[in-house]
Design a protein around this motif. Structure first.
Motif, PDB file in Angstrom:
ATOM      1  N   GLN A  36      51.603  58.302  41.508  1.00 46.74           N
ATOM      2  CA  GLN A  36      50.867  58.660  40.300  1.00 46.74           C
ATOM      3  C   GLN A  36      50.103  57.477  39.717  1.00 46.74           C
ATOM      4  O   GLN A  36      49.380  57.622  38.743  1.00 46.74           O
ATOM      5  CB  GLN A  36      51.836  59.219  39.255  1.00 46.74           C
ATOM      6  N   VAL A  37      50.248  56.291  40.316  1.00 51.18           N
ATOM      7  CA  VAL A  37      49.576  55.101  39.808  1.00 51.18           C
ATOM      8  C   VAL A  37      48.301  54.858  40.606  1.00 51.18           C
ATOM      9  O   VAL A  37      48.348  54.727  41.832  1.00 51.18           O
ATOM     10  CB  VAL A  37      50.490  53.859  39.896  1.00 51.18           C
ATOM     11  N   LYS A  38      47.183  54.786  39.944  1.00 51.17           N
ATOM     12  CA  LYS A  38      45.906  54.519  40.599  1.00 51.17           C
ATOM     13  C   LYS A  38      45.532  53.066  40.377  1.00 51.17           C
ATOM     14  O   LYS A  38      45.271  52.647  39.251  1.00 51.17           O
ATOM     15  CB  LYS A  38      44.819  55.432  40.056  1.00 51.17           C
ATOM     16  N   VAL A  39      45.518  52.295  41.473  1.00 53.49           N
ATOM     17  CA  VAL A  39      45.193  50.882  41.382  1.00 53.49           C
ATOM     18  C   VAL A  39      43.671  50.717  41.405  1.00 53.49           C
ATOM     19  O   VAL A  39      43.007  51.221  42.312  1.00 53.49           O
ATOM     20  CB  VAL A  39      45.813  50.096  42.556  1.00 53.49           C
ATOM     21  N   PRO A  40      43.098  50.017  40.431  1.00 54.06           N
ATOM     22  CA  PRO A  40      41.639  49.831  40.420  1.00 54.06           C
ATOM     23  C   PRO A  40      41.160  49.050  41.646  1.00 54.06           C
ATOM     24  O   PRO A  40      41.891  48.244  42.200  1.00 54.06           O
ATOM     25  CB  PRO A  40      41.400  49.023  39.125  1.00 54.06           C
ATOM     26  N   GLU A  41      39.923  49.324  42.046  1.00 49.26           N
ATOM     27  CA  GLU A  41      39.327  48.584  43.151  1.00 49.26           C
ATOM     28  C   GLU A  41      39.141  47.119  42.758  1.00 49.26           C
ATOM     29  O   GLU A  41      38.915  46.801  41.591  1.00 49.26           O
ATOM     30  CB  GLU A  41      37.973  49.186  43.522  1.00 49.26           C
ATOM     31  N   CYS A  42      39.241  46.241  43.743  1.00 52.84           N
ATOM     32  CA  CYS A  42      39.043  44.818  43.495  1.00 52.84           C
ATOM     33  C   CYS A  42      37.579  44.576  43.122  1.00 52.84           C
ATOM     34  O   CYS A  42      36.666  45.001  43.830  1.00 52.84           O
ATOM     35  CB  CYS A  42      39.426  44.005  44.719  1.00 52.84           C
ATOM     36  N   SER A  43      37.361  43.909  42.014  1.00 55.22           N
ATOM     37  CA  SER A  43      35.994  43.657  41.534  1.00 55.22           C
ATOM     38  C   SER A  43      35.596  42.191  41.666  1.00 55.22           C
ATOM     39  O   SER A  43      34.656  41.739  41.011  1.00 55.22           O
ATOM     40  CB  SER A  43      35.885  44.085  40.061  1.00 55.22           C
ATOM     41  N   MET A  44      36.301  41.447  42.520  1.00 54.82           N
ATOM     42  CA  MET A  44      36.046  40.014  42.622  1.00 54.82           C
ATOM     43  C   MET A  44      34.606  39.710  42.997  1.00 54.82           C
ATOM     44  O   MET A  44      33.958  38.853  42.393  1.00 54.82           O
ATOM     45  CB  MET A  44      36.985  39.377  43.643  1.00 54.82           C
ATOM     46  N   ALA A  45      34.068  40.415  44.006  1.00 53.87           N
ATOM     47  CA  ALA A  45      32.697  40.155  44.442  1.00 53.87           C
ATOM     48  C   ALA A  45      31.709  40.420  43.314  1.00 53.87           C
ATOM     49  O   ALA A  45      30.766  39.646  43.096  1.00 53.87           O
ATOM     50  CB  ALA A  45      32.360  41.006  45.664  1.00 53.87           C
ATOM     51  N   ASP A  46      31.922  41.515  42.562  1.00 56.98           N
ATOM     52  CA  ASP A  46      31.028  41.827  41.444  1.00 56.98           C
ATOM     53  C   ASP A  46      31.151  40.793  40.338  1.00 56.98           C
ATOM     54  O   ASP A  46      30.151  40.394  39.718  1.00 56.98           O
ATOM     55  CB  ASP A  46      31.336  43.218  40.891  1.00 56.98           C
ATOM     56  N   ASP A  47      32.374  40.349  40.070  1.00 55.95           N
ATOM     57  CA  ASP A  47      32.586  39.361  39.014  1.00 55.95           C
ATOM     58  C   ASP A  47      31.919  38.033  39.361  1.00 55.95           C
ATOM     59  O   ASP A  47      31.286  37.403  38.511  1.00 55.95           O
ATOM     60  CB  ASP A  47      34.086  39.143  38.785  1.00 55.95           C
ATOM     61  N   LEU A  48      32.061  37.615  40.624  1.00 55.98           N
ATOM     62  CA  LEU A  48      31.409  36.375  41.038  1.00 55.98           C
ATOM     63  C   LEU A  48      29.890  36.545  41.052  1.00 55.98           C
ATOM     64  O   LEU A  48      29.145  35.616  40.728  1.00 55.98           O
ATOM     65  CB  LEU A  48      31.901  35.962  42.422  1.00 55.98           C
ATOM     66  N   GLY A  49      29.450  37.735  41.418  1.00 50.02           N
ATOM     67  CA  GLY A  49      28.018  38.004  41.379  1.00 50.02           C
ATOM     68  C   GLY A  49      27.453  37.890  39.983  1.00 50.02           C
ATOM     69  O   GLY A  49      26.316  37.429  39.790  1.00 50.02           O
ATOM     70  N   ASP A  50      28.242  38.281  38.989  1.00 53.78           N
ATOM     71  CA  ASP A  50      27.798  38.157  37.595  1.00 53.78           C
ATOM     72  C   ASP A  50      27.624  36.699  37.193  1.00 53.78           C
ATOM     73  O   ASP A  50      26.744  36.361  36.397  1.00 53.78           O
ATOM     74  CB  ASP A  50      28.794  38.843  36.657  1.00 53.78           C
ATOM     75  N   LEU A  51      28.481  35.828  37.720  1.00 57.36           N
ATOM     76  CA  LEU A  51      28.326  34.402  37.438  1.00 57.36           C
ATOM     77  C   LEU A  51      26.948  33.916  37.870  1.00 57.36           C
ATOM     78  O   LEU A  51      26.303  33.123  37.191  1.00 57.36           O
ATOM     79  CB  LEU A  51      29.399  33.597  38.174  1.00 57.36           C
ATOM     80  N   TRP A  52      26.522  34.404  39.032  1.00 60.31           N
ATOM     81  CA  TRP A  52      25.228  34.007  39.572  1.00 60.31           C
ATOM     82  C   TRP A  52      24.086  34.697  38.842  1.00 60.31           C
ATOM     83  O   TRP A  52      23.132  34.054  38.402  1.00 60.31           O
ATOM     84  CB  TRP A  52      25.193  34.319  41.063  1.00 60.31           C
ATOM     85  N   ASP A  53      24.180  36.014  38.663  1.00 52.70           N
ATOM     86  CA  ASP A  53      23.097  36.772  38.032  1.00 52.70           C
ATOM     87  C   ASP A  53      22.841  36.323  36.597  1.00 52.70           C
ATOM     88  O   ASP A  53      21.697  36.249  36.143  1.00 52.70           O
ATOM     89  CB  ASP A  53      23.416  38.269  38.047  1.00 52.70           C
ATOM     90  N   GLN A  54      23.911  36.023  35.877  1.00 50.69           N
ATOM     91  CA  GLN A  54      23.787  35.696  34.463  1.00 50.69           C
ATOM     92  C   GLN A  54      23.821  34.193  34.180  1.00 50.69           C
ATOM     93  O   GLN A  54      23.791  33.777  33.021  1.00 50.69           O
ATOM     94  CB  GLN A  54      24.905  36.399  33.683  1.00 50.69           C
ATOM     95  N   SER A  55      23.918  33.395  35.237  1.00 56.67           N
ATOM     96  CA  SER A  55      23.976  31.931  35.087  1.00 56.67           C
ATOM     97  C   SER A  55      25.048  31.514  34.089  1.00 56.67           C
ATOM     98  O   SER A  55      24.816  30.705  33.190  1.00 56.67           O
ATOM     99  CB  SER A  55      22.609  31.384  34.655  1.00 56.67           C
TER     100      SER A  55
END
Length: 228
Positions: A36-55
């Protein structure tokens, strides 16, 4: 399974013996709870991408053709052997936190950095050859193979000879093999292109490889194109 004799079990007149069975099904409440527990997808790539996109919180810059891109030394070093050497050895880039890049277009560097941060190259198909050169320069093997795959899909009569020269120069064996197969299949058309004249004048060993591949494939002498 547990068999329990029926209170009135007996042999009947048709010589059959009847019993009653009870089944006990066991299950783990713990397993039910976990499902019954839904584990969220790993967002590491998106989070690191935000570092680059948003400087966000940059600590170094990369400069090419007068354009400056803000970046992060730790991420560059973690993802790219060349940048790791720059920032971990006593080199000028380590002291200045500034990397001057030559012989590369700004849009290619931008795509290279997008891959370093996110593992993706959304504009790869539009610059596969240029990006492969950059990936080779910065020892990004996965990106280089991604570009090689894209170039394999882009082979045409007009570009096959030039792509063969390129594949030989940058040590991309799959692309080279695919180019040779394509040229042998459409040899009469490819031999009328400017790229073929370049092979004839400056790369005779590639012509020898083309001919050898035809012989290895078992093509009859009458069907072999006259490369020489």
């Amino acid at each position: 399974e547990e068999k329990i004799p029926h209170p009135a079990a007996e042999m009947t007149s048709d010589d059959h013996f009847y019993t009653q069975c009870k089944l006990h099904l066991l299950h783990s409440p713990e397993n039910t709870q976990r499902s019954q527990v839904k584990v969220p997808e790993c967002s590491m790539a998106d989070d690191l991408g935000d570092l680059w996109d948003q400087s966000l919180l940059p600590d170094c810059s990369l400069v090419v053709a007068g354009q400056e891109f803000q970046a992060h030394k730790a991420i560059l070093a973690a993802r790219c052997p060349v940048f790791r050497a720059m920032f971990t050895h006593n080199m000028m880039e380590r002291q200045t936190n500034r990397v001057e890049i030559h012989e590369m277009e700004p849009e290619v560097l931008k795509e290279l950095l997008t891959f370093i941060y996110s593992g993706k190259a959304p504009n790869l198909q539009d610059m596969a050859a240029e990006l492969l050169v950059a990936a080779d320069m910065y020892l990004l093997e996965r990106l280089k193979r991604m570009c090689e795959e894209a170039l394999c899909r882009s082979l045409t009569v007009e570009n096959a000879a030039e792509i063969l020269i390129f594949a030989d120069l940058y040590l991309t064996p799959n692309l080279k093999e695919k180019s040779i197969t394509f040229i042998n299949q459409y040899s009469s058309d490819v031999m009328r292109t400017p790229g073929w004249k370049t092979i004839q004048k400056g790369h005779p060993y590639l012509m020898a490889e083309l001919f050898h591949s035809l012989v290895s494939a078992g093509a009859s002498p009458s069907k072999r194109p006259r490369f020489f």
